[in-house]
Design an enzyme around this catalytic site. Structure first.
Site, PDB file in Angstrom:
ATOM      1  N   VAL A   1      -3.367  -2.825  -9.950  1.00  0.00           N
ATOM      2  CA  VAL A   1      -4.213  -3.168 -11.094  1.00  0.00           C
ATOM      3  C   VAL A   1      -5.546  -3.664 -10.556  1.00  0.00           C
ATOM      4  O   VAL A   1      -5.621  -4.717  -9.924  1.00  0.00           O
ATOM      5  CB  VAL A   1      -3.554  -4.245 -11.984  1.00  0.00           C
ATOM      6  CG1 VAL A   1      -4.450  -4.551 -13.184  1.00  0.00           C
ATOM      7  CG2 VAL A   1      -2.174  -3.789 -12.445  1.00  0.00           C
ATOM      8  N   ASP A   2      -6.590  -2.897 -10.804  1.00  0.00           N
ATOM      9  CA  ASP A   2      -7.917  -3.214 -10.263  1.00  0.00           C
ATOM     10  C   ASP A   2      -8.904  -3.340 -11.421  1.00  0.00           C
ATOM     11  O   ASP A   2      -9.417  -2.350 -11.934  1.00  0.00           O
ATOM     12  CB  ASP A   2      -8.354  -2.109  -9.302  1.00  0.00           C
ATOM     13  CG  ASP A   2      -9.664  -2.451  -8.588  1.00  0.00           C
ATOM     14  OD1 ASP A   2     -10.225  -3.524  -8.879  1.00  0.00           O
ATOM     15  OD2 ASP A   2     -10.107  -1.653  -7.747  1.00  0.00           O
TER      16      ASP A   2
END
Length: 680
Positions: free
Chosen positions: A45-46
């Site tokens: 998750v960026d």
């Protein structure tokens, strides 16, 4: 997008444990494609990546298409790359929940699947905790997802071939992409503890989440209730005359030069806000300025309109406001609160064109009508409550709304962060505008429904007592007396002997009694006020606590008290939760004393029914007859019809009866005749 280094394969590092960076977010995801086994991935998750990106080795080739418009992306080293392949409408399953992603772009980043900020915004509020993250499905369903402490990449050459159903190709070894190495597994716990600096990390993450909450709050706050950048104008209303042919006119008022000057200022402000406009309506109601204590707190007078005649002539709105006792039962036992106030709530509701002329008013500047629902219309609270219930009903487990007041309540801070974010997101979605200066965030003590709610207790806010003490000892007329008694009634839960306290004053309001205020009345007012120097904080009973009602009756009055048994370290403590009292009706004063005691029990149960249904409770009374009365078998004797009805009514409740000696019934002291006579 972050630049990730690939580590050695698992077979080459059998003695090395790899742990993800504590600030990285890896979660498990799953993809399904026809003809393939389930594909399990460790997704990164960026929030710094604007897009969702996947490797060509984890999504079959037939699902990739050429992008209509290839996009150029700048990566960590400052260079740019062009992405031309895209997969559309893909389902990513996380902890059994399907999250639909409109577009996923193909790029080799060293990670199988990167969940970008577009995903986080689609399923916001997105909240990060130390051990998990939360995405929100359909704006109301929070999905808790555990973070991974170790992550691998499975998408390599030959992986998709091995995942085909009935394929005999061996699956390639996963590649470890965890960024922290621990050479000695025995040191893992110590190094993790030191490396994460858990207390500091928790503080940092809490600050981040608080900042996110503040940002969400800022999105929905404005000093303009019709802020064009924030309102969605979804709240609408219509008002109708009972007799459409009738014009409602009330003659204008006279105004002082100072009032005219104040009207100049306020009418200009209302025109600038676009909540009013010049009118040619046949209807007319007078506007005036109020300067009472409540308005002094705002620092100026406020314009109000006398809609008494219009309210009589229009069709009402029967939508009920929430029962305050029901709202209080929702928040009992909760540890942390936030509250919000809608900015000029009624003004956020637009009136249809046909209704606007009905709101016309006169003032020194001319004739105007409202574009929005004005304060003073009898339908306004019901109209606004209906809209608010429609918006927030899905959150009833942790949110309650009373007209324009919103309260969020939770058991702990982590839940509360999510709950507040969901409420603010809903406000943003519907364009509900809040007041920034009235927002209270993450409090253990709040003001709601005129009460101070603090650590499991509640009492009236301080201004209630101030109003009582500021009333003059000598009253001028029945209206002034009605206002004083109204304040006492508002605080009735906290005054054990209210019925007999107010009776001598109540008697002066009878229609056939001419107004007369005597010296004895002044002394009595002083005595009442002297006995109300403060309100005790009362306990808010928890669902698991056993409840008791204690009752007593005198010739003219009945009284009841709700108590709860709190167990603390093996010790039982009885805590007072509510008081109620009343006077018997004329016919009831002729009842036998046993019947009066029974009626005191029934009246008390009625008052506290919200707490006593459907639980088993204890009735405590010094009346020896009541315990046997409950078990008597009446056979329909018409003379005993009242007792049969009472027995049938009591049978709907589950309780035990405990008899106590009159000398032990301390509640009876509250029913003393102290207030029946001034010189008693």
């Amino acid at each position: 997008m972050m630049n990730h280094l690939l580590l050695k394969t698992q077979t080459q590092t059998e003695q090395v444990m790899n742990v993800t960076n504590p600030n990285s977010i890896y979660i498990k995801g799953r993809l399904y494609f026809k003809g393939y086994k389930k594909i399990e991935l460790h997704c990164f998750v960026d929030t710094g990546a604007s897009l969702c990106i996947a490797s060509k080795f984890v999504i079959p080739e037939e699902h990739w298409v050429n992008a209509e418009r290839p996009i150029m992306v700048k990566i960590a080293d400052g260079s740019s790359i062009t992405i031309s392949k895209v997969c559309k409408d893909i389902d990513l399953i996380i902890v059994g929940v399907i999250f639909k992603i409109p577009t996923v772009y193909q790029q080799e980043s060293g990670i199988d699947f990167i969940i970008g900020n577009n995903f986080c915004q689609l399923y916001e509020p997105f909240i990060q905790f130390t051990d998990r993250v939360i995405f929100t499905k359909n704006k109301s369903y929070p999905v808790h997802i555990a973070k991974l402490t170790r992550a691998v990449r499975v998408g390599t050459e030959g992986f998709l071939e091995s995942m085909k159903k009935r394929s005999k190709t061996q699956q390639p070894e996963p590649v470890n992409i965890s960024t922290n190495k621990i050479e000695n597994p025995l040191e893992e716990i110590a190094i993790l503890s030191e490396g994460r600096r858990l207390s500091e990390e928790k503080l940092f993450i809490t600050q981040q989440r608080m900042q996110k909450t503040e940002e969400l709050l800022e999105k929905v706050c404005s000093e303009n209730p019709l802020d064009p950048n924030k309102t969605k104008q979804w709240m609408k209303a219509s008002i109708k005359l009972s007799d459409p042919s009738k014009a409602i006119k009330v003659k204008p008022m006279k105004y002082s030069p100072m009032d005219r000057e104040e009207f100049d200022k306020q009418i200009k402000e209302l025109l600038d806000l676009k909540v009013i406009k010049p009118s040619k309506s046949p209807h007319m109601a007078p506007a005036f300025l109020v300067n009472n204590e409540a308005e002094n707190g705002r620092g100026n007078k406020r314009m109000v309109v006398n809609y008494k005649a219009m309210n009589k002539a229009t069709v009402g709105d029967a939508y009920n406001l929430p029962n305050k006792d029901e709202l209080l039962t929702l928040i009992r036992g909760k540890k942390i609160f936030s509250s919000f106030d809608c900015k000029s709530g009624f003004w956020q509701v637009l009136l249809d064109q046909e209704s606007r002329p009905l709101t016309a008013f006169t003032c020194p500047q001319g004739h105007y009508e409202w574009n929005v629902v004005p304060f003073g219309l009898k339908q306004a609270p019901s109209i606004f409550q209906r809209h608010m219930d429609e918006a927030f009903r899905v959150f009833r487990k942790f949110c309650c709304v009373y007209v324009d007041d919103i309260v969020v309540f939770s058991n702990n801070e982590e839940d509360h962060l999510l709950h507040v974010a969901m409420i603010l997101q809903k406000c943003n979605q519907h364009g509900i505008i809040l007041s920034k200066k009235k927002a209270q965030l993450f409090k253990k003590k709040i003001n709601f429904l005129g009460l101070e709610i603090d650590e499991g207790t509640h009492k009236p806010q301080g201004h209630i007592l101030e109003h009582i003490n500021k009333f003059p000892d000598t009253l001028e007329d029945k209206k002034q007396l009605q206002r004083f008694l109204g304040i006492l009634t508002y605080a009735s839960d906290y005054i054990p002997n209210l019925a007999q306290m107010r009776q001598p004053l109540q008697a002066k309001l009878k229609e056939n009694v001419p107004w007369k205020w005597t010296k004895e009345d002044t002394l009595y007012m002083q005595k009442v006020k002297k006995n109300l120097q403060g309100f005790p904080p009362l306990h808010h009973p928890l669902p698991e606590e056993k409840l008791i009602i204690e009752t007593d009756a005198s010739d003219d009055y009945w009284g009841g008290m709700l108590k709860a048994i709190k167990i603390n370290e093996g010790t039982n403590t009885e805590l007072i939760c509510r008081y109620r009292s009343g006077s018997f009706k004329a016919a009831e004063r002729n009842y036998h004393s046993n019947d009066k005691e029974t009626l005191a029990v029934i009246n008390t149960i009625k008052k506290f029914s919200i707490y006593l249904t459907p639980v088993h409770f204890l009735i405590r009374t010094d009346n020896t007859h009541f315990k046997s009365f409950v078990n008597l078998n009446y056979k329909g004797d018409s003379k005993l019809g009242r007792n049969i009805r009472w027995q049938a009514w009591l049978s709907h409740y589950s309780f035990d009866v405990e008899h106590i000696k009159g000398t032990d019934n301390h509640f009876a002291d509250f029913l003393s005749r102290e207030f029946n006579k001034v010189n008693s």
